[in-house]
Design a protein around this motif. Structure first.
Motif, short mmCIF file in Angstrom:
data_model
loop_
_atom_site.label_atom_id
_atom_site.label_comp_id
_atom_site.label_asym_id
_atom_site.label_seq_id
_atom_site.Cartn_x
_atom_site.Cartn_y
_atom_site.Cartn_z
N GLN A 18 73.70 -29.78 56.20
CA GLN A 18 74.09 -30.38 54.92
C GLN A 18 72.87 -30.66 54.05
O GLN A 18 72.88 -30.39 52.83
CB GLN A 18 74.87 -31.68 55.19
N ALA A 19 71.79 -31.19 54.65
CA ALA A 19 70.56 -31.47 53.89
C ALA A 19 69.89 -30.20 53.42
O ALA A 19 69.39 -30.13 52.28
CB ALA A 19 69.60 -32.29 54.76
N SER A 20 69.86 -29.16 54.25
CA SER A 20 69.24 -27.90 53.87
C SER A 20 69.99 -27.25 52.71
O SER A 20 69.38 -26.72 51.77
CB SER A 20 69.20 -26.96 55.08
N SER A 21 71.34 -27.30 52.74
CA SER A 21 72.14 -26.72 51.65
C SER A 21 71.88 -27.46 50.34
O SER A 21 71.75 -26.85 49.28
CB SER A 21 73.62 -26.78 52.00
N TRP A 22 71.80 -28.81 50.42
CA TRP A 22 71.53 -29.56 49.19
C TRP A 22 70.17 -29.21 48.59
O TRP A 22 70.04 -29.02 47.37
CB TRP A 22 71.59 -31.07 49.50
N PHE A 23 69.14 -29.11 49.43
CA PHE A 23 67.80 -28.81 48.92
C PHE A 23 67.75 -27.43 48.26
O PHE A 23 67.17 -27.27 47.18
CB PHE A 23 66.78 -28.89 50.06
N HIS A 24 68.36 -26.43 48.87
CA HIS A 24 68.32 -25.08 48.31
C HIS A 24 69.18 -24.94 47.06
O HIS A 24 69.05 -23.97 46.32
CB HIS A 24 68.76 -24.06 49.36
N SER A 25 70.07 -25.92 46.82
CA SER A 25 70.90 -25.87 45.61
C SER A 25 70.19 -26.44 44.39
O SER A 25 70.70 -26.35 43.27
CB SER A 25 72.20 -26.64 45.84
N LEU A 26 69.02 -27.02 44.59
CA LEU A 26 68.28 -27.60 43.47
C LEU A 26 67.69 -26.52 42.57
O LEU A 26 67.53 -25.36 42.98
CB LEU A 26 67.15 -28.50 44.00
N LYS A 27 67.34 -26.91 41.35
CA LYS A 27 66.69 -25.98 40.43
C LYS A 27 65.32 -25.58 40.97
O LYS A 27 64.67 -26.33 41.68
CB LYS A 27 66.54 -26.63 39.06
N THR A 28 64.90 -24.38 40.57
CA THR A 28 63.63 -23.85 41.09
C THR A 28 62.45 -24.74 40.72
O THR A 28 61.56 -25.00 41.53
CB THR A 28 63.40 -22.44 40.56
N SER A 29 62.44 -25.25 39.48
CA SER A 29 61.31 -26.10 39.05
C SER A 29 61.25 -27.38 39.87
O SER A 29 60.16 -27.83 40.26
CB SER A 29 61.46 -26.43 37.57
N LEU A 30 62.42 -27.98 40.15
CA LEU A 30 62.44 -29.21 40.94
C LEU A 30 62.03 -28.95 42.38
O LEU A 30 61.29 -29.73 42.99
CB LEU A 30 63.84 -29.83 40.88
N LYS A 31 62.49 -27.83 42.94
CA LYS A 31 62.10 -27.48 44.31
C LYS A 31 60.60 -27.27 44.42
O LYS A 31 59.97 -27.71 45.39
CB LYS A 31 62.85 -26.23 44.76
#
Length: 492
Positions: free
Chosen positions: A410-423
């Motif tokens: 669940q945490a990995s999916s949320w992180f990869h769903s973020l915008k590229t600039s924020l990641k």
């Protein structure tokens, strides 16, 4: 080094009896300021002691050593030769003429000697004199020659005897300048030295690890560093010392250390003992642990810090000096001063700037609970106890593993769903998300990815603090799952 530094070093070397090294430093002073009378007189005095010793023929043994010592310094070598010539051709004969009493010559010898000297001093008159006068003088010289030759040899022997026995004493006592009369003598007894003569003007204790500033003042290393935490100037003359801050390198005063070790060995031993006790107390990571009151920190998560306050400069430096390289991090509390729970940080690297500021690269190590609060030299301290997760077994362990895997996905999916600039910003600050462990209980503080996701989640610090205090991994995982579900619903 400047003129003052070379001059003080030369005086210290002379006090230790290191004549050659002292002479070299005095000649440096003469090279820097040729009009300084004290430097010239000291260099000349040492030259006399080397080139005009009491033992005949010893000057020939010392001369090549001095010239070899200054072979790489042509300018200083010229000063040596000029001073040696000056001292030999003027001062030494002057002393021998003033202090050596010679037997009186007879009238006949005086007349002959006077006529001889006048003819040498005035060649023109010698030419004008008649041939008859020359013949008369020649006859007088032949008659007085045996007597004069015997007495002159006797005078020469007396003069050599007096020069060998009296001259070095007269040079060392009478030919010195007036301002050098109070200088310590080489043969001063050890018992006459007092510890107050070699005290730091800042801590009023015996010098320990003495360093000398570019302006020529000497302090304990730790005392000078604490002063530079507040103001980048010399504590005595207010000369700017910005060059010392970025490199953290200081000129160690070896001469001062040798003086203390030679004349005050017992006081130095006691000073070292006090320093070691202080370092042992500062290195204790259970009692009086230094606390940085600033932000949230988690185990295994990087925590870069910008240090600019003097009290925290001192705290970081002490953590490095003791070798622990560790301190506590806690949130501020308006009532208690700082929070009840925190995390130990370990210093990985420090970058200093010319104005005294620094950037500390640290990483979280262990969690702790505050038992008692205190202060030391302006920063907070605490007595602490370390906390760990409680382990479970059997069915509870299997349930925990399943929950762990589910929340990780669940945490990995949320992180990869973020915008590229924020990641990219998160990756630059905290690094990549850690991989999950096969056994979530292998680490006493729990899985590293849990702390990483808590650090990057958009939560207030007060909402993050309860997770740091939890000793149940199951409760921590359930809390993270609820937060992720709430954020995902708001994003949708």
């Amino acid at each position: 080094m400047g003129f003052k530094a070379h001059f003080r070093k030369a005086q210290a070397l002379a006090t230790l009896g290191k004549v050659k090294e002292a002479l070299k430093e005095f000649l440096y002073c003469v090279s820097l300021d040729g009009k300084n009378k004290r430097a010239r007189s000291e260099a000349q005095r040492l030259l006399f002691s080397i080139f005009s010793p009491s033992v005949p023929g010893e000057s020939q043994e010392h001369s090549p050593d001095i010239l070899k010592l200054l072979a790489t310094h042509p300018r200083l070598k010229e000063h040596v030769e000029s001073m040696a010539t000056e001292g030999t051709s003027h001062n030494l004969p002057k002393l021998s003429q003033e202090n050596v009493e010679l037997p009186h010559c007879s009238n006949q010898e005086g007349t002959a000697a006077g006529e001889e000297s006048s003819s040498l001093a005035n060649p023109a008159q010698g030419k004008v004199s008649s041939e008859e006068d020359r013949e008369k003088n020649k006859e007088k010289d032949q008659k007085a020659a045996p007597t004069r030759t015997g007495k002159c040899q006797e005078k020469k022997r007396n003069r050599e005897t007096l020069e060998d026995s009296e001259l070095p004493k007269k040079i060392s006592r009478q030919d010195l300048p007036a301002e050098q009369g109070a200088k310590p003598d080489f043969g001063i007894p050890l018992g006459s030295f007092d510890a107050s003569d070699l005290e730091c003007s800042l801590c009023m204790r015996l010098f320990f690890e003495p360093v000398t500033t570019p302006c020529g003042h000497t302090f304990c290393l730790k005392c000078l560093e604490r002063c530079l935490d507040h103001n980048a100037k010399c504590p005595l003359c207010k000369d700017v010392l910005l060059q010392c801050l970025p490199s953290r390198k200081y000129s160690k005063n070896v001469i001062m250390e040798e003086l203390i070790a030679k004349f005050l060995p017992e006081e130095l031993k006691e000073r070292k003992r006090l320093y070691e006790e202080e370092m042992e107390e500062l290195s204790n990571l259970n009692n009086n642990v230094p606390i940085f009151v600033c932000t949230m920190a988690y185990p295994t998560v990087p925590c870069p810090l910008h240090i600019f306050e003097p009290c925290y400069r001192l705290m970081i430096r002490r953590c490095i000096e003791t070798g622990t390289r560790q301190f506590g991090m806690c949130l501020g509390d308006p009532v208690k001063g700082f929070a009840e729970y925190g995390c130990i940080l370990e210093i990985r690297n420090v970058q200093f700037f010319p104005d005294g500021r620094s950037v500390v690269d640290s990483i979280g190590k262990r969690r702790f609970k505050v038992l008692n609060q205190g202060q030391r030299d302006g920063y907070n301290t605490a007595d602490i106890e370390y906390i760990e997760d409680q382990k479970v077994q059997g069915d509870d362990c299997a349930e925990l593993v399943g929950l762990h895997n589910c929340v990780y996905e669940q945490a990995s999916s949320w992180f990869h769903s973020l915008k590229t600039s924020l990641k990219n910003r998160i990756l630059n600050h905290f690094g990549p998300m850690p991989q999950k462990d096969e056994d979530p209980q292998v680490n006493p503080n729990g899985p590293a990815w849990c702390w990483w996701i808590l650090a990057v989640l958009p939560l207030e610090s007060r909402a993050q603090l309860p997770f740091l205090a939890m000793r149940s991994l199951k409760d921590r995982l359930n809390g993270i799952r609820r937060i992720l579900a709430f954020i995902s619903r708001n994003q949708n």
